[in-house]
Design a protein around this motif. Structure first.
Motif, PDB file in Angstrom:
ATOM      1  N   UNK A  42      19.985  17.641  61.789  1.00  0.00           N
ATOM      2  CA  UNK A  42      19.633  18.649  62.804  1.00  0.00           C
ATOM      3  C   UNK A  42      19.278  17.982  64.135  1.00  0.00           C
ATOM      4  N   UNK A  43      18.577  16.840  64.073  1.00  0.00           N
ATOM      5  CA  UNK A  43      18.197  16.140  65.313  1.00  0.00           C
ATOM      6  C   UNK A  43      19.420  15.563  66.016  1.00  0.00           C
ATOM      7  N   UNK A  44      20.437  15.190  65.242  1.00  0.00           N
ATOM      8  CA  UNK A  44      21.627  14.581  65.818  1.00  0.00           C
ATOM      9  C   UNK A  44      22.697  15.590  66.202  1.00  0.00           C
ATOM     10  N   UNK A  50      15.726  16.877  52.241  1.00  0.00           N
ATOM     11  CA  UNK A  50      15.091  17.443  53.434  1.00  0.00           C
ATOM     12  C   UNK A  50      15.103  16.448  54.585  1.00  0.00           C
ATOM     13  N   UNK A  51      14.818  15.175  54.288  1.00  0.00           N
ATOM     14  CA  UNK A  51      14.841  14.148  55.332  1.00  0.00           C
ATOM     15  C   UNK A  51      16.234  14.018  55.922  1.00  0.00           C
TER      16      UNK A  51
END
Length: 66
Positions: A63-65, A56-57
């Motif tokens: 997703x942030x990148x 998950x991390x």
């Protein structure tokens, strides 16, 4: 419920013995349970949950990148 000894935990996670115990001391890895004497084991579903949290991390970071 299944209990896993350290060699199996190492195979399951890919971590070395020293890394496992360092992460335990930093409260970042599930601690083992004492089976008596010098024997310890880990609860399989706790390790599976720990692995899922790492996935998950990773996915959140991707997703942030994106």
């Amino acid at each position: 419920m299944r209990l896993l000894r350290r060699p199996e935990v190492q195979r399951m996670t890919g971590l070395s013995r020293s890394t496992i115990y360092r992460l335990i001391s930093e409260d970042q890895f599930p601690p083992p349970i004492n089976l008596g004497g010098n024997s310890v084991a880990w609860i399989e579903h706790e390790l599976e949950q720990w692995i899922l949290e790492r996935i998950e991390q990773r996915d959140l970071a991707l997703d942030r990148n994106a």
